[in-house]
Design a protein around this motif. Structure first.
Motif, PDB file in Angstrom:
ATOM      1  N   ARG A 144       0.827  -1.198   0.000  1.00 33.30           N
ATOM      2  CA  ARG A 144       0.000   0.000   0.000  1.00 33.30           C
ATOM      3  C   ARG A 144       0.864   1.251   0.000  1.00 33.30           C
ATOM      4  O   ARG A 144       1.981   1.196   0.530  1.00 33.30           O
ATOM      5  CB  ARG A 144      -0.907  -0.004   1.233  1.00 33.30           C
ATOM      6  N   PRO A 145       0.400   2.355  -0.610  1.00 33.12           N
ATOM      7  CA  PRO A 145      -0.885   2.541  -1.264  1.00 33.12           C
ATOM      8  C   PRO A 145      -0.986   1.786  -2.594  1.00 33.12           C
ATOM      9  O   PRO A 145      -0.003   1.703  -3.346  1.00 33.12           O
ATOM     10  CB  PRO A 145      -0.957   4.058  -1.483  1.00 33.12           C
ATOM     11  N   LEU A 146      -2.170   1.257  -2.848  1.00 34.68           N
ATOM     12  CA  LEU A 146      -2.424   0.425  -4.013  1.00 34.68           C
ATOM     13  C   LEU A 146      -3.331   1.165  -4.991  1.00 34.68           C
ATOM     14  O   LEU A 146      -4.311   1.803  -4.590  1.00 34.68           O
ATOM     15  CB  LEU A 146      -3.084  -0.878  -3.569  1.00 34.68           C
ATOM     16  N   ASN A 147      -2.971   1.076  -6.269  1.00 35.39           N
ATOM     17  CA  ASN A 147      -3.796   1.641  -7.339  1.00 35.39           C
ATOM     18  C   ASN A 147      -4.141   0.524  -8.319  1.00 35.39           C
ATOM     19  O   ASN A 147      -3.356  -0.412  -8.504  1.00 35.39           O
ATOM     20  CB  ASN A 147      -3.048   2.759  -8.075  1.00 35.39           C
ATOM     21  N   VAL A 148      -5.309   0.625  -8.951  1.00 38.56           N
ATOM     22  CA  VAL A 148      -5.795  -0.430  -9.837  1.00 38.56           C
ATOM     23  C   VAL A 148      -6.142   0.148 -11.203  1.00 38.56           C
ATOM     24  O   VAL A 148      -6.780   1.209 -11.295  1.00 38.56           O
ATOM     25  CB  VAL A 148      -7.031  -1.130  -9.234  1.00 38.56           C
ATOM     26  N   VAL A 149      -5.711  -0.553 -12.257  1.00 40.38           N
ATOM     27  CA  VAL A 149      -6.106  -0.225 -13.631  1.00 40.38           C
ATOM     28  C   VAL A 149      -7.043  -1.326 -14.117  1.00 40.38           C
ATOM     29  O   VAL A 149      -6.690  -2.508 -14.079  1.00 40.38           O
ATOM     30  CB  VAL A 149      -4.888  -0.136 -14.574  1.00 40.38           C
ATOM     31  N   VAL A 150      -8.244  -0.947 -14.559  1.00 41.66           N
ATOM     32  CA  VAL A 150      -9.206  -1.909 -15.115  1.00 41.66           C
ATOM     33  C   VAL A 150      -9.319  -1.643 -16.609  1.00 41.66           C
ATOM     34  O   VAL A 150      -9.757  -0.559 -17.020  1.00 41.66           O
ATOM     35  CB  VAL A 150     -10.588  -1.766 -14.452  1.00 41.66           C
ATOM     36  N   ASN A 151      -8.921  -2.632 -17.419  1.00 41.20           N
ATOM     37  CA  ASN A 151      -9.043  -2.482 -18.871  1.00 41.20           C
ATOM     38  C   ASN A 151     -10.345  -3.120 -19.332  1.00 41.20           C
ATOM     39  O   ASN A 151     -10.653  -4.267 -19.018  1.00 41.20           O
ATOM     40  CB  ASN A 151      -7.864  -3.155 -19.580  1.00 41.20           C
ATOM     41  N   CYS A 152     -11.132  -2.365 -20.098  1.00 44.57           N
ATOM     42  CA  CYS A 152     -12.454  -2.821 -20.538  1.00 44.57           C
ATOM     43  C   CYS A 152     -12.438  -3.160 -22.025  1.00 44.57           C
ATOM     44  O   CYS A 152     -11.712  -2.558 -22.815  1.00 44.57           O
ATOM     45  CB  CYS A 152     -13.497  -1.730 -20.275  1.00 44.57           C
ATOM     46  N   ARG A 153     -13.290  -4.126 -22.395  1.00 48.42           N
ATOM     47  CA  ARG A 153     -13.456  -4.521 -23.800  1.00 48.42           C
ATOM     48  C   ARG A 153     -14.934  -4.496 -24.160  1.00 48.42           C
ATOM     49  O   ARG A 153     -15.783  -4.889 -23.364  1.00 48.42           O
ATOM     50  CB  ARG A 153     -12.906  -5.938 -24.023  1.00 48.42           C
ATOM     51  N   PRO A 154     -15.271  -4.078 -25.375  1.00 51.14           N
ATOM     52  CA  PRO A 154     -16.688  -4.001 -25.764  1.00 51.14           C
ATOM     53  C   PRO A 154     -17.359  -5.372 -25.844  1.00 51.14           C
ATOM     54  O   PRO A 154     -18.575  -5.463 -25.702  1.00 51.14           O
ATOM     55  CB  PRO A 154     -16.641  -3.311 -27.135  1.00 51.14           C
ATOM     56  N   ASP A 155     -16.587  -6.440 -26.078  1.00 53.13           N
ATOM     57  CA  ASP A 155     -17.181  -7.777 -26.158  1.00 53.13           C
ATOM     58  C   ASP A 155     -17.103  -8.519 -24.823  1.00 53.13           C
ATOM     59  O   ASP A 155     -17.354  -9.719 -24.761  1.00 53.13           O
ATOM     60  CB  ASP A 155     -16.490  -8.606 -27.251  1.00 53.13           C
ATOM     61  N   ARG A 156     -16.725  -7.817 -23.750  1.00 55.90           N
ATOM     62  CA  ARG A 156     -16.651  -8.416 -22.416  1.00 55.90           C
ATOM     63  C   ARG A 156     -17.334  -7.482 -21.399  1.00 55.90           C
ATOM     64  O   ARG A 156     -16.796  -7.230 -20.330  1.00 55.90           O
ATOM     65  CB  ARG A 156     -15.193  -8.643 -22.007  1.00 55.90           C
ATOM     66  N   VAL A 157     -18.500  -6.984 -21.761  1.00 56.81           N
ATOM     67  CA  VAL A 157     -19.184  -5.997 -20.921  1.00 56.81           C
ATOM     68  C   VAL A 157     -19.502  -6.580 -19.549  1.00 56.81           C
ATOM     69  O   VAL A 157     -19.304  -5.926 -18.514  1.00 56.81           O
ATOM     70  CB  VAL A 157     -20.469  -5.496 -21.609  1.00 56.81           C
ATOM     71  N   GLU A 158     -19.981  -7.826 -19.508  1.00 56.82           N
ATOM     72  CA  GLU A 158     -20.305  -8.448 -18.226  1.00 56.82           C
ATOM     73  C   GLU A 158     -19.055  -8.593 -17.360  1.00 56.82           C
ATOM     74  O   GLU A 158     -19.068  -8.326 -16.157  1.00 56.82           O
ATOM     75  CB  GLU A 158     -20.951  -9.811 -18.450  1.00 56.82           C
ATOM     76  N   ARG A 159     -17.949  -9.010 -17.971  1.00 56.27           N
ATOM     77  CA  ARG A 159     -16.706  -9.170 -17.229  1.00 56.27           C
ATOM     78  C   ARG A 159     -16.186  -7.821 -16.730  1.00 56.27           C
ATOM     79  O   ARG A 159     -15.641  -7.726 -15.630  1.00 56.27           O
ATOM     80  CB  ARG A 159     -15.659  -9.868 -18.113  1.00 56.27           C
ATOM     81  N   ASN A 160     -16.354  -6.764 -17.537  1.00 57.50           N
ATOM     82  CA  ASN A 160     -15.964  -5.428 -17.086  1.00 57.50           C
ATOM     83  C   ASN A 160     -16.682  -5.068 -15.792  1.00 57.50           C
ATOM     84  O   ASN A 160     -16.081  -4.548 -14.844  1.00 57.50           O
ATOM     85  CB  ASN A 160     -16.297  -4.383 -18.156  1.00 57.50           C
ATOM     86  N   GLY A 161     -17.987  -5.358 -15.753  1.00 55.56           N
ATOM     87  CA  GLY A 161     -18.765  -5.069 -14.553  1.00 55.56           C
ATOM     88  C   GLY A 161     -18.322  -5.893 -13.355  1.00 55.56           C
ATOM     89  O   GLY A 161     -18.314  -5.400 -12.216  1.00 55.56           O
ATOM     90  N   GLN A 162     -17.935  -7.155 -13.598  1.00 48.15           N
ATOM     91  CA  GLN A 162     -17.457  -8.009 -12.514  1.00 48.15           C
ATOM     92  C   GLN A 162     -16.163  -7.463 -11.913  1.00 48.15           C
ATOM     93  O   GLN A 162     -15.957  -7.523 -10.691  1.00 48.15           O
ATOM     94  CB  GLN A 162     -17.242  -9.434 -13.025  1.00 48.15           C
ATOM     95  N   MET A 163     -15.302  -6.934 -12.755  1.00 48.33           N
ATOM     96  CA  MET A 163     -14.057  -6.352 -12.249  1.00 48.33           C
ATOM     97  C   MET A 163     -14.331  -5.081 -11.446  1.00 48.33           C
ATOM     98  O   MET A 163     -13.665  -4.808 -10.447  1.00 48.33           O
ATOM     99  CB  MET A 163     -13.100  -6.049 -13.417  1.00 48.33           C
ATOM    100  N   GLY A 164     -15.337  -4.313 -11.873  1.00 48.78           N
ATOM    101  CA  GLY A 164     -15.708  -3.142 -11.093  1.00 48.78           C
ATOM    102  C   GLY A 164     -16.282  -3.532  -9.736  1.00 48.78           C
ATOM    103  O   GLY A 164     -16.042  -2.851  -8.731  1.00 48.78           O
TER     104      GLY A 164
END
Length: 445
Positions: A290-310
């Motif tokens: 810590r301190p910890l920062n997170v990068v979430v990469n999103c894809r248009p064909d993985r909308v459900e997975r994007n939400g799971q990562m959020g």
């Protein structure tokens, strides 16, 4: 017209004969490999394949392996490896036939091969027709490929069970859906063995120069024990095994303004549960802090997975969450509304350049902090990694401890859930040393 019918019948007859001959040739190649280990599951298949192969090599067994993960590799008995050539870059389960043929040329004691099928029917064909494993590995049941194997995790467990060898042995580290796996194993007269991850000590885990999980090591130790390799020997073989290209890694960088950054590439996890496990292990080992920062990469064909990562952002408890890729709204909507312990920086956009993204992220992190990349690597994730790799390394600081502990006393720790099927042959390869075995010249792909 009669002539065309005759030609059609002759063509079909030739194809049938050719298929029968090819199948007989394939089965003959399989018969030259006494122990065949098929590794299946959702996460960690490539790492387990390499760990099993390393453990068996450490025990003096001539072992060939093949992975299918981040980068498909054919691994020779001397641990050297080469990419698996694919026409047009398309993966197909039929390639297993050529892999078995190449492996049989070494007259090996064992073949360790990763399952590359996703569809339930193809998983069964991969086992019954292509590999015919004597030992199966079903590492875990996680939320992935639900369209093909789901919709529920119980369905995924039953689908993966299709790779269990009938009348053989299956090793698993799965706990939550163990009753389903046992039920499926009983249907196939398969001896199901479960492993205890806690049987692998922290000191033994520190023997690796790369990050792996106790579950994976415990599975490899069980496979090695089944094939007559003792624990201490198997561990040393695993420590010497080369890691998979997609293995969990942490890099230390210096930013242009002199800040120190620890960066963890967790893109390969690709599902919420595995992502959390990876990040927590890195924290426990002291690789990130810590301190910890997170990068979430999103894809248009993985909308459900994007939400799971959020949705797992509160569990990660970062100081800042950076959203990149497209559509970032899918990940932002997944972050619980009541999460207020950190802030969200939306840098998404299809046309935003990787260099601009990287500059914006580095400008927001603290002078000595950690950055974790999660989600899917494709798209802006790949470009972001390329930009980070251009940063100068930070050589200041203690490296993670990597030391081979003294040889422990061997002991049996494998817990059998059910008795072996009557007359079940346990594959024990030849005890002749690897050096005495004939190995033909290696063929180029």
């Amino acid at each position: 017209m009669l002539f065309l019918y005759v030609v059609l019948l002759l063509t079909c007859a030739v194809l049938v004969v050719a298929g029968v001959l090819e199948q007989r040739r394939h089965y003959a190649a399989l018969a030259q490999i006494p122990a065949r280990v098929l590794v299946n599951g959702i996460r960690g298949k490539s790492s387990i394949t390499r760990l099993c192969a390393g453990a068996l090599r450490g025990g003096g067994l001539v072992t060939v392996a093949k992975t299918t993960g981040t980068a498909a590799r054919f691994i020779h008995p001397d641990a050297t490896e080469e990419p698996v050539y694919r026409k047009l870059g398309i993966a197909n389960v039929v390639e297993q036939i050529g892999i078995v043929r190449r492996a049989a040329a070494y007259r090996p004691d064992a073949l360790v091969i990763e399952c590359m099928a996703v569809m339930p029917a193809l998983q069964e064909i991969n086992q019954e027709k292509l590999i015919r494993s004597t030992i199966g590995v079903l590492c875990n049941v996680r939320e992935d490929h639900l369209d093909e194997m789901g919709p529920t995790l119980d369905d995924v467990a039953r689908s993966l069970s299709r790779s269990m060898p009938v009348g053989g042995i299956c090793v698993t580290a799965e706990r939550e859906r163990l009753p389903i796996l046992k039920e499926e194993a009983d249907k196939r007269r398969c001896r199901l063995i479960t492993v205890d991850p806690e049987s692998v000590t922290d000191e033994e885990l520190r023997g690796f120069s790369w990050f792996t999980f106790k579950e994976n090591v415990a599975i490899a130790l069980a496979v090695a024990e089944l094939l007559g390799v003792d624990r201490a020997t198997a561990l040393r073989g695993m420590w010497d095994a080369p890691p998979d290209p997609g293995v969990l890694s942490v890099e230390r960088y210096r930013t242009p303004d002199g800040r120190r950054l620890r960066f963890a590439n967790v893109f390969a996890a690709n599902d919420p549960e595995s992502t959390l496990m990876n990040v927590r292990q890195l924290e426990q080992l002291g690789a990130i802090r810590r301190p910890l920062n997170v990068v979430v990469n999103c894809r248009p064909d993985r909308v459900e997975r994007n939400g799971q990562m959020g949705a797992i952002v509160p569990d990660l408890a970062p100081e800042t969450v950076f959203l990149i890729g497209h559509p970032t709204k899918s990940a932002r909507d997944g972050i619980p509304p009541d999460w207020s312990s950190g802030r969200v920086v939306d840098l998404g956009g299809e046309r935003r350049g990787a260099a601009e993204l990287t500059r914006a992220i580095l400008a927001e992190v603290g002078p000595d902090s950690s950055l974790v990349a999660i989600g899917n690597i494709h798209g802006q994730g790949e470009l972001f990694l390329e930009c980070l790799a251009e940063l100068p390394p930070d050589d200041v600081g203690e490296p993670l401890p990597v030391a081979h502990p003294p040889e422990p006393e061997p002991y049996s720790w494998v817990a059998s859930l059910n008795a072996p099927a009557p007359g079940l042959p346990v594959p024990i390869p030849s005890s002749a040393p690897a050096e005495a075995r004939h190995q033909p010249a290696r063929k180029q792909p």
